[in-house]
Design a protein around this motif. Structure first.
Motif, PDB file in Angstrom:
ATOM      1  N   LEU A   1      32.110  39.633  34.578  1.00  0.00           N
ATOM      2  CA  LEU A   1      33.213  39.952  35.487  1.00  0.00           C
ATOM      3  C   LEU A   1      34.380  40.585  34.714  1.00  0.00           C
ATOM      4  O   LEU A   1      34.982  41.568  35.150  1.00  0.00           O
ATOM      5  CB  LEU A   1      33.686  38.668  36.179  1.00  0.00           C
ATOM      6  CG  LEU A   1      34.724  38.834  37.267  1.00  0.00           C
ATOM      7  CD1 LEU A   1      34.054  39.313  38.534  1.00  0.00           C
ATOM      8  CD2 LEU A   1      35.429  37.511  37.530  1.00  0.00           C
ATOM      9  N   GLY A   2      34.651  40.017  33.530  1.00  0.00           N
ATOM     10  CA  GLY A   2      35.738  40.542  32.698  1.00  0.00           C
ATOM     11  C   GLY A   2      35.471  41.976  32.288  1.00  0.00           C
ATOM     12  O   GLY A   2      36.333  42.848  32.389  1.00  0.00           O
ATOM     13  N   VAL A   3      34.234  42.228  31.822  1.00  0.00           N
ATOM     14  CA  VAL A   3      33.872  43.583  31.379  1.00  0.00           C
ATOM     15  C   VAL A   3      33.941  44.555  32.548  1.00  0.00           C
ATOM     16  O   VAL A   3      34.547  45.636  32.446  1.00  0.00           O
ATOM     17  CB  VAL A   3      32.446  43.575  30.754  1.00  0.00           C
ATOM     18  CG1 VAL A   3      31.987  45.006  30.455  1.00  0.00           C
ATOM     19  CG2 VAL A   3      32.437  42.747  29.483  1.00  0.00           C
ATOM     20  N   ALA A   4      33.346  44.148  33.686  1.00  0.00           N
ATOM     21  CA  ALA A   4      33.358  45.025  34.862  1.00  0.00           C
ATOM     22  C   ALA A   4      34.785  45.325  35.282  1.00  0.00           C
ATOM     23  O   ALA A   4      35.143  46.482  35.562  1.00  0.00           O
ATOM     24  CB  ALA A   4      32.595  44.367  36.002  1.00  0.00           C
ATOM     25  N   GLY A   5      35.614  44.280  35.294  1.00  0.00           N
ATOM     26  CA  GLY A   5      37.019  44.444  35.685  1.00  0.00           C
ATOM     27  C   GLY A   5      37.738  45.402  34.761  1.00  0.00           C
ATOM     28  O   GLY A   5      38.463  46.305  35.209  1.00  0.00           O
ATOM     29  N   ALA A   6      37.512  45.211  33.446  1.00  0.00           N
ATOM     30  CA  ALA A   6      38.196  46.051  32.462  1.00  0.00           C
ATOM     31  C   ALA A   6      37.791  47.510  32.623  1.00  0.00           C
ATOM     32  O   ALA A   6      38.630  48.428  32.607  1.00  0.00           O
ATOM     33  CB  ALA A   6      37.881  45.566  31.059  1.00  0.00           C
ATOM     34  N   ILE A   7      36.456  47.749  32.810  1.00  0.00           N
ATOM     35  CA  ILE A   7      35.981  49.131  32.903  1.00  0.00           C
ATOM     36  C   ILE A   7      36.456  49.777  34.204  1.00  0.00           C
ATOM     37  O   ILE A   7      37.044  50.848  34.211  1.00  0.00           O
ATOM     38  CB  ILE A   7      34.439  49.187  32.803  1.00  0.00           C
ATOM     39  CG1 ILE A   7      34.026  48.783  31.379  1.00  0.00           C
ATOM     40  CG2 ILE A   7      33.910  50.574  33.138  1.00  0.00           C
ATOM     41  CD1 ILE A   7      32.557  48.538  31.205  1.00  0.00           C
ATOM     42  N   VAL A   8      36.248  49.016  35.314  1.00  0.00           N
ATOM     43  CA  VAL A   8      36.598  49.593  36.625  1.00  0.00           C
ATOM     44  C   VAL A   8      38.084  49.833  36.726  1.00  0.00           C
ATOM     45  O   VAL A   8      38.553  50.922  37.070  1.00  0.00           O
ATOM     46  CB  VAL A   8      36.091  48.669  37.763  1.00  0.00           C
ATOM     47  CG1 VAL A   8      36.619  49.140  39.112  1.00  0.00           C
ATOM     48  CG2 VAL A   8      34.576  48.656  37.774  1.00  0.00           C
ATOM     49  N   ILE A   9      38.841  48.808  36.402  1.00  0.00           N
ATOM     50  CA  ILE A   9      40.287  48.936  36.605  1.00  0.00           C
ATOM     51  C   ILE A   9      40.928  49.758  35.498  1.00  0.00           C
ATOM     52  O   ILE A   9      41.699  50.680  35.737  1.00  0.00           O
ATOM     53  CB  ILE A   9      40.937  47.543  36.706  1.00  0.00           C
ATOM     54  CG1 ILE A   9      40.429  46.878  37.988  1.00  0.00           C
ATOM     55  CG2 ILE A   9      42.445  47.640  36.731  1.00  0.00           C
ATOM     56  CD1 ILE A   9      40.774  45.434  38.092  1.00  0.00           C
ATOM     57  N   GLY A  10      40.559  49.434  34.283  1.00  0.00           N
ATOM     58  CA  GLY A  10      41.217  50.078  33.156  1.00  0.00           C
ATOM     59  C   GLY A  10      40.883  51.555  33.026  1.00  0.00           C
ATOM     60  O   GLY A  10      41.743  52.375  32.742  1.00  0.00           O
ATOM     61  N   GLN A  11      39.623  51.884  33.228  1.00  0.00           N
ATOM     62  CA  GLN A  11      39.212  53.256  32.944  1.00  0.00           C
ATOM     63  C   GLN A  11      39.064  54.094  34.205  1.00  0.00           C
ATOM     64  O   GLN A  11      39.729  55.132  34.367  1.00  0.00           O
ATOM     65  CB  GLN A  11      37.881  53.211  32.173  1.00  0.00           C
ATOM     66  CG  GLN A  11      37.550  54.488  31.420  1.00  0.00           C
ATOM     67  CD  GLN A  11      38.650  54.849  30.422  1.00  0.00           C
ATOM     68  OE1 GLN A  11      39.104  54.011  29.651  1.00  0.00           O
ATOM     69  NE2 GLN A  11      39.097  56.104  30.479  1.00  0.00           N
TER      70      GLN A  11
ATOM     71  N   LYS B   1      28.767  32.846  31.385  1.00  0.00           N
ATOM     72  CA  LYS B   1      28.087  34.140  31.173  1.00  0.00           C
ATOM     73  C   LYS B   1      28.494  35.152  32.245  1.00  0.00           C
ATOM     74  O   LYS B   1      28.758  36.311  31.965  1.00  0.00           O
ATOM     75  CB  LYS B   1      26.574  33.946  31.182  1.00  0.00           C
ATOM     76  CG  LYS B   1      26.084  33.355  29.871  1.00  0.00           C
ATOM     77  CD  LYS B   1      24.601  33.123  29.905  1.00  0.00           C
ATOM     78  CE  LYS B   1      24.174  32.418  28.616  1.00  0.00           C
ATOM     79  NZ  LYS B   1      22.803  31.956  28.672  1.00  0.00           N
ATOM     80  N   LEU B   2      28.558  34.661  33.487  1.00  0.00           N
ATOM     81  CA  LEU B   2      28.963  35.551  34.582  1.00  0.00           C
ATOM     82  C   LEU B   2      30.415  35.979  34.433  1.00  0.00           C
ATOM     83  O   LEU B   2      30.797  37.090  34.762  1.00  0.00           O
ATOM     84  CB  LEU B   2      28.778  34.842  35.919  1.00  0.00           C
ATOM     85  CG  LEU B   2      27.427  34.998  36.605  1.00  0.00           C
ATOM     86  CD1 LEU B   2      27.399  34.189  37.877  1.00  0.00           C
ATOM     87  CD2 LEU B   2      27.162  36.466  36.928  1.00  0.00           C
ATOM     88  N   GLY B   3      31.207  35.038  33.931  1.00  0.00           N
ATOM     89  CA  GLY B   3      32.627  35.313  33.743  1.00  0.00           C
ATOM     90  C   GLY B   3      32.846  36.476  32.803  1.00  0.00           C
ATOM     91  O   GLY B   3      33.695  37.345  33.032  1.00  0.00           O
ATOM     92  N   GLN B   4      32.047  36.508  31.732  1.00  0.00           N
ATOM     93  CA  GLN B   4      32.153  37.612  30.772  1.00  0.00           C
ATOM     94  C   GLN B   4      31.827  38.939  31.463  1.00  0.00           C
ATOM     95  O   GLN B   4      32.514  39.947  31.270  1.00  0.00           O
ATOM     96  CB  GLN B   4      31.186  37.400  29.615  1.00  0.00           C
ATOM     97  CG  GLN B   4      31.707  36.381  28.611  1.00  0.00           C
ATOM     98  CD  GLN B   4      30.683  36.083  27.545  1.00  0.00           C
ATOM     99  OE1 GLN B   4      29.611  36.665  27.511  1.00  0.00           O
ATOM    100  NE2 GLN B   4      31.026  35.173  26.652  1.00  0.00           N
TER     101      GLN B   4
END
Lengths: 515, 364
Positions: free
Chosen positions: A384-394, A379-382
């Motif tokens: 982390l993935g979302v946070a990573g995608a938003i922070v880094i990607g956007q 659950k935490l991994g998901q």
């Protein structure tokens, strides 16, 4: 007491007695000696009792109750001996260990020994020692207890078509799973006990009528030469076995799948199972075999071939796309399509970092997120993935910290790196990628060509158990192309692959071939 | 680590690919211009004749090598012509080997400096190429054989782009008339293009390391024919595309050719050809470097390979410093490679006769 003091002298700091230490005829001395050896060992048990013969005989069983099955000890050893013995045994004047072994006890795995070292070693793997008075021998009875988990599909090697069972932590179960697939008496299992402290059972399995004897000897010699104190996982012996430890390319294949292990053995390869881990080693291996999955053989040839080509393309993209981008942006802008130049360059002008730094920052962040994801709960991994995608990607693009092109490049390289069936390959890719990026940032396309020339030379120099690692390309083996980058239909694969080579070059014995 | 033992054995097919790799490197870059300057429109005929001569010579080389199956050229030459003359010939071969490495590296770095990285100093390329060469030559011969096999397919890139039907730039009239300058022009052309098939003489060095010697002659002939075909296609297509006077003024017509002709399917042919020429020129330098190292070990009876490899690399680098601009590169190239081929044309016949006369070697 003499034995005890002798033990003290003998053992010193070590726990395992020397090879030549022998048991005494006095049962009490034997018990004391072992008690002394296992002092401060909470699970150490000595159970004394009397054997119900004409003249009652003192006996004792000694075991470690955390790894020995007390139910077997109670019901199959003690109850048998404490109840009335068979008439033929009753009539004898004195009892002997050999008599109990052959005429009284029914366990299938028993051995007599006078060696303290052997007895202690067996106790460590769940055996029970049976002593009787006036005998300097003990009977080592296999009574291991295991808390095994249910058979399940390996998480990293799942397939949509094919068997869904996977190896467990128990080596005997794993051997059984392979044996059930290959019902052939030529299937051989040679076991070794490795690791001075862990005393781990390591078994080598091969098909005697297929595996080359020199390969079997080579693997056996390498296993015998392993001197280490602990083996807790197959990774602990992997580095001892491989030909070159200082390379990013794995030369030993790791699998948790019994079907893959069986298939490897049917090609003349050898599998090495380690007790306590589902990770099984397959040797020798080649660069192209590492990119294959069992499913390649279960799906139709044409689809499997496409998948293999995808994986190869994925490998090239994962290792070289970043360096290609650097070469284009830094040196060869004339190669960029004209319509793309303004888009790419305008964004680049707004970013304060040089392309290499920009790529490395992004790549390192992505690698860190992936590494973190591996350790975190699902659950935490998901999150982390979302946070990573938003922070880094956007956010990073909006803040002009990185260009959108770099996000695309890093995303593609990350996805394609994990197209490889094994995680170890993906780690190799990361290593190669950084090396290529560094050289490309300095010398552009020339750097990429130099880097790849270096890798090709390196691949050509690698061997896995004296088998060419880069086969069937170098050395070129035309017949092996049938099951390397592509896969031809099964009916066209009448010969065994020549890497590593087998004693029977034909897959189906000649007399049984249908025309 | 369980590193395998050092192996100096090669398969005949690997050896053939090594020969193809090192022969294809330099020749196709310059042959069209040099042959055209000497023989005009008959250049493609000249090369066919040259190929026939080389094929006949290759049979002599095979016969000579078969008499000494376990010895390299520099090992058996002293047996045939005496120790001192033999050692001198060995020394000349070593010098020529080092010069060839230097010339090859210089051509490669010149191409990179001209077409890929315009601002980087050429010495930087030489150092990088040498580092890669040292890395390769430090391994045993088996690795060289595998690399040659692995990179063999790159040669096909070359052949694809030179198949005449793929471009509509050609004009058959540019080849007319045949025998414009008669036999004199052809004779002159033969002398001029001797350099192009340099590399085949290495057969005499590597022969003892080949495992399956029975297939050696077959593979050797096939490799010469393959190389000959590539050269002929290159020469022929460039003569189809360029007018005679224009071709005579191009430094490396092959590079110019790929930059002006639009090929189907692939657009960035220059990038592909950078890979191609890097690969083949690197292979050329590597095969000559290994040859030089083996020859030095045998002539001077030295066994420390590591030191010799570094020595050859340093000498090679020093020679590259002596070679100047494009014209200088071409001059050095023609001298060195012609000397290589010249030795391989004269020496084997001579030595075979001596071997037969003095009953030396196996057949004796």
């Amino acid at each position: 007491m003499i034995l005890l003091s002798w033990f003290r002298r003998l053992i010193g700091g070590a726990e395992i007695p020397k090879e030549d230490a022998q048991f005494s005829h006095d049962i009490d001395k034997n018990m004391d000696a072992l008690r002394e050896l296992f002092v401060d060992t909470d699970d150490f048990r000595i159970r004394e009792f009397q054997i119900n013969s004409t003249k009652p005989t003192r006996a004792c069983v000694i075991y470690l109750n955390t790894i020995a099955d007390e139910k077997i000890i109670r019901e199959e050893i003690m109850r048998t001996l404490m109840q009335k013995l068979p008439q033929s045994v009753q009539e004898l004047r004195s009892l002997q260990i050999s008599l109990l072994q052959h005429s009284v006890l029914s366990s299938s795995d028993m051995v007599q020994s006078t060696s303290v070292r052997e007895a202690v070693r067996n106790m460590m793997i769940g055996s029970t020692l049976l002593f009787i008075e006036k005998s300097d021998q003990c009977l080592i009875i296999m009574t291991p207890w295991s808390n095994k988990r249910a058979i399940s599909e390996p998480e990293t090697e799942s397939v949509s078509r094919g068997p869904h069972d996977g190896f467990t932590e128990l080596i005997s179960d794993n051997i059984g799973m392979v044996r059930r697939r290959i019902k052939d008496p030529s299937l051989k299992i040679v076991s070794y006990t490795l690791g001075a402290k862990t005393q781990t059972k390591v078994s080598m399995m091969y098909l005697k009528d297929l595996a080359l004897p020199e390969l079997v000897n080579d693997v056996s010699e390498r296993l015998k030469e392993i001197h280490t104190d602990s083996i807790l996982e197959s990774g602990d012996i992997e580095e001892f076995l491989e030909d070159d430890a200082l390379t990013p390319f794995p030369q030993v294949e790791v699998t948790e799948r019994p079907d893959k292990s069986a298939a490897a053995m049917l090609e003349g390869r050898i599998i090495i199972l380690v007790d306590g881990t589902p990770g099984t080693l397959v040797v020798p291996t080649t660069f192209f075999q590492l990119a294959q999955t069992p499913e390649d053989h279960y799906q139709r040839a044409i689809f499997s071939s496409f998948k293999r080509i995808y994986r190869l393309l994925g490998f090239i993209l994962a290792t070289s796309l970043s360096s290609f981008y650097l070469a284009l942006v830094n040196y060869s802008t004339h190669l960029i399509p004209v319509k793309l130049v303004p888009v790419l360059m305008t964004k680049r002008a707004e970013v304060p970092f040089p392309p290499l730094l920009e790529l490395i920052i992004m790549q390192v962040l992505i690698d860190m997120i992936l590494e973190g994801n591996l350790r975190m709960p699902a659950k935490l991994g998901q999150t982390l993935g979302v946070a990573g995608a938003i922070v880094i990607g956007q956010a990073a693009i909006t803040a002009n910290l990185i260009t959108p092109a770099v996000v695309i490049v890093v995303s593609v390289t990350t996805i394609t790196a994990y197209l490889q069936p094994r995680l170890s390959n993906s780690y190799s890719i990361i290593w190669i990628r950084y090396f290529n990026m560094l050289i490309a940032s300095m010398f552009g396309f020339f750097g990429i060509v130099v880097a790849w020339m270096f890798w090709v030379i390196h691949l050509c120099s690698l061997q896995s158990f004296r088998t060419a690692y880069f086969a069937p390309i170098a050395p070129f083996k035309w017949s092996d192309w049938k099951d390397a980058i592509i896969r031809v239909p099964k009916w066209a694969m009448t010969k065994q692959p020549s890497t590593p080579g087998t004693l029977q070059p034909n897959k189906i014995p000649k007399g049984e071939m249908k025309h | 680590m369980n590193r395998p033992p050092h192996s100096m054995s090669l398969h005949a097919s690997q050896f053939a690919m090594m020969l193809i790799g090192c022969t294809v490197g330099i020749g196709p870059l310059f042959i069209a211009r040099i042959a055209t300057v000497a023989s005009g429109r008959d250049a493609w005929i000249v090369f066919l004749i040259y190929l026939a001569i080389i094929l006949c010579n290759s049979l002599i080389m095979v016969q000579l090598a078969k008499r000494f199956p376990k010895q390299t050229f520099v090992q058996y030459v002293p047996e045939l012509v005496g120790t001192w003359i033999g050692k001198c010939i060995g020394f000349i071969l070593i010098v020529l080997g080092i010069l060839t490495i230097a010339v090859t590296m210089k051509i490669l770095s010149y191409i990179i400096a001209t077409y890929v990285l315009l601002k980087t100093p050429m010495d930087m390329f030489n150092v990088i190429i040498l580092m890669l060469l040292i890395y390769l030559v430090m391994f045993d011969l088996r690795v060289m054989g595998r690399l040659a096999t692995g990179l063999f397919f790159v040669s096909f890139l070359f052949s694809y782009f030179y198949i005449p039907p793929v471009n509509d730039y050609g004009n058959v009239l540019l080849l007319m008339p045949f025998f414009e300058n008669g036999w004199q022009g052809i004779w002159k052309g033969l002398g001029a293009i001797l350099f192009s098939l340099s590399g085949l003489e290495l057969f005499l060095t590597y022969y003892p390391y080949v495992d399956d010697k029975r297939n050696m002659r077959k593979y050797f002939i096939w490799s010469i024919l393959f190389v000959g075909l590539l050269f002929e296609i290159s020469l022929f297509t460039q003569q189809l595309v360029y007018p005679l006077k224009y071709l005579a003024h191009l430094w490396a017509p092959s590079i110019h050719y790929i930059s002006i002709v639009e090929f189907p399917v692939f657009e960035r042919t220059d990038a592909i050809f950078t890979i191609f020429w890097f690969t083949v020129l690197f292979k050329t330098a590597a095969v000559y470097m290994y040859h030089s190292v083996i020859s030095i070990q045998q002539v001077f009876q030295v066994h420390q390979k590591r030191i010799i490899v570094f020595l050859v690399a340093v000498l090679g680098f020093a020679v590259t410093k002596m070679i100047g601009n494009a014209a200088d590169i071409e001059k050095w190239m023609i001298y060195v490679l012609t000397a290589n081929v010249g030795l391989s044309l004269i020496l084997p016949s001579l030595l075979l006769m001596i071997a037969k006369f003095r009953r030396k070697g196996l057949a004796g």
